[in-house]
Design a protein around this motif. Structure first.
Motif, PDB file in Angstrom:
ATOM      1  N   THR A   1      79.965  68.609  20.843  1.00  0.00           N
ATOM      2  CA  THR A   1      79.658  67.707  21.951  1.00  0.00           C
ATOM      3  C   THR A   1      80.903  66.976  22.447  1.00  0.00           C
ATOM      4  OG1 THR A   1      78.964  66.005  20.347  1.00  0.00           O
ATOM      5  CG2 THR A   1      77.243  67.373  21.333  1.00  0.00           C
TER       6      THR A   1
ATOM      7  N   ARG B   1      72.624  63.224  19.166  1.00  0.00           N
ATOM      8  CA  ARG B   1      72.156  62.382  20.273  1.00  0.00           C
ATOM      9  C   ARG B   1      72.914  62.690  21.554  1.00  0.00           C
ATOM     10  NH1 ARG B   1      72.833  58.233  16.450  1.00  0.00           N
ATOM     11  NH2 ARG B   1      74.468  57.320  17.731  1.00  0.00           N
ATOM     12  N   ARG B   2      74.215  62.864  21.432  1.00  0.00           N
ATOM     13  CA  ARG B   2      75.015  63.096  22.636  1.00  0.00           C
ATOM     14  C   ARG B   2      74.711  64.448  23.265  1.00  0.00           C
ATOM     15  NH1 ARG B   2      81.514  63.435  23.513  1.00  0.00           N
ATOM     16  NH2 ARG B   2      81.512  62.717  25.670  1.00  0.00           N
TER      17      ARG B   2
ATOM     18  N   GLU C   1      71.983  63.913  25.700  1.00  0.00           N
ATOM     19  CA  GLU C   1      72.441  63.211  26.893  1.00  0.00           C
ATOM     20  C   GLU C   1      73.203  64.133  27.833  1.00  0.00           C
ATOM     21  OE1 GLU C   1      74.759  60.134  25.191  1.00  0.00           O
ATOM     22  OE2 GLU C   1      73.051  59.091  24.284  1.00  0.00           O
TER      23      GLU C   1
ATOM     24  N   TYR D   1      70.713  66.682  29.442  1.00  0.00           N
ATOM     25  CA  TYR D   1      69.887  66.019  30.443  1.00  0.00           C
ATOM     26  C   TYR D   1      70.691  65.746  31.706  1.00  0.00           C
ATOM     27  CZ  TYR D   1      65.356  64.900  28.375  1.00  0.00           C
ATOM     28  OH  TYR D   1      64.080  64.956  27.898  1.00  0.00           O
ATOM     29  N   GLY D   2      71.895  65.227  31.527  1.00  0.00           N
ATOM     30  CA  GLY D   2      72.708  64.904  32.694  1.00  0.00           C
ATOM     31  C   GLY D   2      72.992  66.128  33.539  1.00  0.00           C
TER      32      GLY D   2
ATOM     33  N   ALA E   1      64.111  59.068  28.776  1.00  0.00           N
ATOM     34  CA  ALA E   1      65.422  58.757  28.198  1.00  0.00           C
ATOM     35  C   ALA E   1      65.696  59.692  27.041  1.00  0.00           C
ATOM     36  CB  ALA E   1      65.439  57.304  27.710  1.00  0.00           C
ATOM     37  N   PRO E   2      66.958  60.017  26.815  1.00  0.00           N
ATOM     38  CA  PRO E   2      67.281  60.906  25.693  1.00  0.00           C
ATOM     39  C   PRO E   2      66.844  60.308  24.369  1.00  0.00           C
ATOM     40  CG  PRO E   2      69.152  60.658  27.173  1.00  0.00           C
ATOM     41  CD  PRO E   2      68.133  59.639  27.585  1.00  0.00           C
TER      42      PRO E   2
ATOM     43  N   THR F   1      61.435  64.927  23.130  1.00  0.00           N
ATOM     44  CA  THR F   1      61.341  63.691  23.894  1.00  0.00           C
ATOM     45  C   THR F   1      60.017  63.625  24.637  1.00  0.00           C
ATOM     46  OG1 THR F   1      63.723  63.706  24.170  1.00  0.00           O
ATOM     47  CG2 THR F   1      62.479  62.287  25.636  1.00  0.00           C
TER      48      THR F   1
END
Length: 241
Positions: free
Chosen positions: A70, A123-124, A127, A130-131, A213-214, A233
């Motif tokens: 990541t 976690r990243r 994110e 998703y982005g 949200a992530p 999620t």
């Protein structure tokens, strides 16, 4: 005396780093505590002061791979969106898998959900995924469906490439580029799932819902560049957890 001196320099980070390097050299399945101990010039028992067992070591390798991958993907997609972000993401993913096959394999391992929840890389990865996909205007459940398609493509291509599974003489990079062009076209023309009509409350229209949200849900597995974890999620939104 010599072993005590070497053993005194052992740390969890040194052991995990050595395991990562060994995995890239000989394959993840060939990484054992005995092999690592030989590399450090100590007895097996010396490692058990730092890692509980082979399963613990593999979990730590998975967390390391998630963070490294990541970091690479994040640097590649910074400031990019749409097709540029998709290509940068995919190239970083493939590059890591080819350069670090043992670590990449560790990143696909299933880990305890509590470990994944505390893992910065896990976690990243959510994110970042998703982005990238939200830039195409996707929402659930299309986010999950598109994410699964991308993971299948990226992982499948990289896995076959590392195993020399492609025998046709066409250059692999050429096929990779065409595949990304096709994915970009598909994401731009994704068959959207109909969203339910919002109930009228008489209040003025609010800002568009940015989507979930992530989060890392139950049953989260290996790093997997975070794409597959999107589905968890959605499950958590339904339960309110």
């Amino acid at each position: 005396m010599g072993e005590r001196m070497v053993r005194a320099g052992l740390t969890v980070d040194r052991i995990v780093q050595a395991a990562a390097e060994l995995a890239d050299e000989v394959g993840l399945d060939n990484v054992t505590l005995s092999a690592l101990a030989r590399g450090f010039g100590v007895k097996d028992a010396s490692l058990y002061s730092h890692v509980r067992n082979l399963a613990d070591l593999r979990t730590r390798l998975c967390v390391l791979a998630a963070r490294e991958m990541t970091d690479r993907i994040g640097a590649a997609v910074a400031g990019r969106a749409g097709k540029d972000a998709l290509i940068a993401f995919a190239d970083a993913f493939r590059g890591y898998a080819l350069e670090h096959p043992g670590r990449y394999a560790a990143g696909q391992l299933q880990v305890d959900p509590a470990v994944a929840a505390e893992s910065v890389g896990h976690r990243r990865s959510i994110e970042l995924t998703y982005g990238m996909l939200r830039a195409y205007g996707l929402r659930e459940p299309d986010l999950t469906d598109a994410g699964r398609l991308l993971r299948s493509t990226f992982h499948g291509y990289a896995d076959l490439e590392t195993r020399t599974g492609f025998s046709h003489p066409r250059h692999l990079d050429a096929s990779w580029r065409r595949s990304l062009e096709a994915l970009h076209f598909l994401l731009e023309n994704w068959p959207r799932t109909a969203q339910p009509e919002p109930r009228s409350t008489g209040a003025p229209p609010s800002a568009p819902d940015p989507g979930p949200a992530p989060a890392v849900g139950r049953n989260a597995g290996g790093a997997g560049h975070g794409i597959e974890h999107i589905e968890h999620t959605r499950e958590e939104e339904k339960t309110g957890e």
